[in-house]
Design a protein around this motif. Structure first.
Motif, PDB file in Angstrom:
ATOM      1  N   GLY A 117      35.805  43.516  30.676  1.00 48.82           N
ATOM      2  CA  GLY A 117      34.549  42.797  30.873  1.00 48.82           C
ATOM      3  C   GLY A 117      34.787  41.346  31.257  1.00 48.82           C
ATOM      4  N   ILE A 118      35.797  40.727  30.637  1.00 45.56           N
ATOM      5  CA  ILE A 118      36.151  39.344  30.966  1.00 45.56           C
ATOM      6  C   ILE A 118      36.748  39.267  32.369  1.00 45.56           C
ATOM      7  CG2 ILE A 118      37.607  37.386  30.357  1.00 45.56           C
ATOM      8  CD1 ILE A 118      35.250  37.777  28.464  1.00 45.56           C
ATOM      9  N   ILE A 119      37.643  40.191  32.696  1.00 44.01           N
ATOM     10  CA  ILE A 119      38.289  40.200  34.013  1.00 44.01           C
ATOM     11  C   ILE A 119      37.251  40.344  35.133  1.00 44.01           C
ATOM     12  CG2 ILE A 119      39.800  41.562  35.520  1.00 44.01           C
ATOM     13  CD1 ILE A 119      41.501  42.126  33.001  1.00 44.01           C
ATOM     14  N   ASN A 120      36.240  41.182  34.911  1.00 46.97           N
ATOM     15  CA  ASN A 120      35.206  41.444  35.927  1.00 46.97           C
ATOM     16  C   ASN A 120      33.949  40.609  35.711  1.00 46.97           C
ATOM     17  OD1 ASN A 120      36.799  43.423  37.203  1.00 46.97           O
ATOM     18  ND2 ASN A 120      36.134  44.973  35.738  1.00 46.97           N
ATOM     19  N   LEU A 121      34.083  39.524  34.974  1.00 51.65           N
ATOM     20  CA  LEU A 121      32.914  38.763  34.536  1.00 51.65           C
ATOM     21  C   LEU A 121      32.053  38.262  35.691  1.00 51.65           C
ATOM     22  CD1 LEU A 121      31.413  37.635  32.085  1.00 51.65           C
ATOM     23  CD2 LEU A 121      32.853  35.596  32.235  1.00 51.65           C
ATOM     24  N   GLU A 122      32.672  37.678  36.697  1.00 56.19           N
ATOM     25  CA  GLU A 122      31.863  37.117  37.784  1.00 56.19           C
ATOM     26  C   GLU A 122      31.042  38.196  38.484  1.00 56.19           C
ATOM     27  OE1 GLU A 122      32.057  34.170  41.656  1.00 56.19           O
ATOM     28  OE2 GLU A 122      33.928  34.886  40.770  1.00 56.19           O
ATOM     29  N   ILE A 160      32.539  32.478  29.992  1.00 55.36           N
ATOM     30  CA  ILE A 160      31.274  33.221  29.974  1.00 55.36           C
ATOM     31  C   ILE A 160      30.102  32.287  30.259  1.00 55.36           C
ATOM     32  CG2 ILE A 160      29.688  34.506  28.475  1.00 55.36           C
ATOM     33  CD1 ILE A 160      32.196  35.657  27.081  1.00 55.36           C
ATOM     34  N   VAL A 161      30.108  31.108  29.644  1.00 51.76           N
ATOM     35  CA  VAL A 161      29.029  30.139  29.864  1.00 51.76           C
ATOM     36  C   VAL A 161      29.018  29.656  31.312  1.00 51.76           C
ATOM     37  CG1 VAL A 161      28.201  27.812  29.301  1.00 51.76           C
ATOM     38  CG2 VAL A 161      28.866  29.371  27.466  1.00 51.76           C
ATOM     39  N   LEU A 162      30.187  29.314  31.844  1.00 54.03           N
ATOM     40  CA  LEU A 162      30.255  28.764  33.197  1.00 54.03           C
ATOM     41  C   LEU A 162      29.765  29.760  34.246  1.00 54.03           C
ATOM     42  CD1 LEU A 162      33.634  26.812  33.047  1.00 54.03           C
ATOM     43  CD2 LEU A 162      31.346  25.840  33.244  1.00 54.03           C
ATOM     44  N   TYR A 163      30.208  31.014  34.153  1.00 47.67           N
ATOM     45  CA  TYR A 163      29.747  32.011  35.111  1.00 47.67           C
ATOM     46  C   TYR A 163      28.245  32.253  34.964  1.00 47.67           C
ATOM     47  CZ  TYR A 163      34.312  33.355  36.987  1.00 47.67           C
ATOM     48  OH  TYR A 163      35.519  33.349  37.639  1.00 47.67           O
ATOM     49  N   SER A 164      27.770  32.293  33.731  1.00 50.14           N
ATOM     50  CA  SER A 164      26.342  32.525  33.506  1.00 50.14           C
ATOM     51  C   SER A 164      25.503  31.400  34.081  1.00 50.14           C
ATOM     52  CB  SER A 164      26.070  32.680  32.004  1.00 50.14           C
ATOM     53  OG  SER A 164      26.759  33.798  31.473  1.00 50.14           O
TER      54      SER A 164
END
Length: 261
Positions: A117-122, A160-164
């Motif tokens: 989930g982290i790897i594919n976050l964007e 997570i915050v930055l991508y969101s």
């Protein structure tokens, strides 16, 4: 875009459902997943369907955390009774896109709690199928053998915050399991806020008051600052000894969007 702050988990057990009408909160996440024993999952689904059919819950958004194994069976029974779904262990966009196509008018919050989930976050955050992102630290640390302490998770949380924020999605921090030491809980929530999270997943009604205290804003003062800045028309404002530029005003306007009507 969502406009949530407190998301309170409510296990779909008889005792927890009975108490729900005594609680006032932004969002209830009725849980069919981790808080329910494997042998009770089918009964929990029926309990929740019956409860939502018989009970009026006013001024609160209703979300359900479903089980991946039974996801479309659960969604089919609940789709007309809830506002959205929390999807656990999201690792790609395929399941999210299927849900969005099936239920175009429901909120979808993706729970990130695995290394994939982290790897594919964007890719996940950028998807039009997603309305919000939440972090699940317990499952994430369990699957990675990382000790679940703040200093080990700060970089993950910031990512997570930055991508969101980059994709204009609301983002919610992992639950705190502190329900007795409210001063310690307050420090945890202050950290959550300082990292840029829009709110936090909650597991106990006691946590609601502390969340509201930390995330409380003086909306009247914010409105005054914005008004004076725009009237000043110089690109800079000194208000009560503090300097405000356009970047500050943009942030204040985003905060103002969360004002209770």
């Amino acid at each position: 875009m969502l406009n949530f702050k407190n998301l309170l988990f409510v296990p779909a057990t008889t005792n927890k459902l009975k108490r729900i009408t005594e609680i006032k909160n932004d969002v209830f996440i009725f849980d069919l997943e981790d808080s329910i024993l494997a042998e009770d999952k089918k009964n929990a689904l029926i309990r929740l369907v019956n409860f939502l059919s018989e009970t009026k819950i006013l001024n609160t958004q209703i979300i359900v955390r479903v089980n991946l194994e039974y996801i479309f069976d659960e969604i089919e029974l609940l789709k007309n009774r809830v506002d959205g779904f929390l999807i656990p262990k999201v690792e790609d966009t395929e399941i999210l896109e299927k849900i969005k196509k099936y239920l175009p008018n429901k909120f979808i919050i993706a729970l990130i709690e695995t290394p994939k989930g982290i790897i594919n976050l964007e890719k996940i955050v950028a998807s039009d199928s997603v309305h919000g992102i939440a972090f699940g630290a317990e499952d994430f640390t369990s699957s990675t053998n990382i000790e679940n302490i703040e200093e080990n998770l700060s970089l993950i949380k910031m990512k997570i915050v930055l991508y969101s924020k980059a994709y204009n999605k609301q983002v919610f921090d992992t639950p705190s399991f502190e329900t007795r030491d409210l001063e310690r809980l307050e420090k945890e929530i202050i950290k959550t806020k300082s990292l840029g999270f829009d709110g936090k997943l909650l597991i106990h009604p006691k946590q609601i008051e502390v969340m509201n205290k930390v995330y409380d804003y003086n909306y009247q003062e914010i409105k005054e600052i914005i008004k004076k800045f725009e009237e000043n028309n110089s690109g800079i404002l000194c208000f009560n000894g503090k300097i405000y530029e356009i970047a500050h005003i943009k942030r204040l306007k985003r905060i103002l969007e969360g004002e209770k009507k």
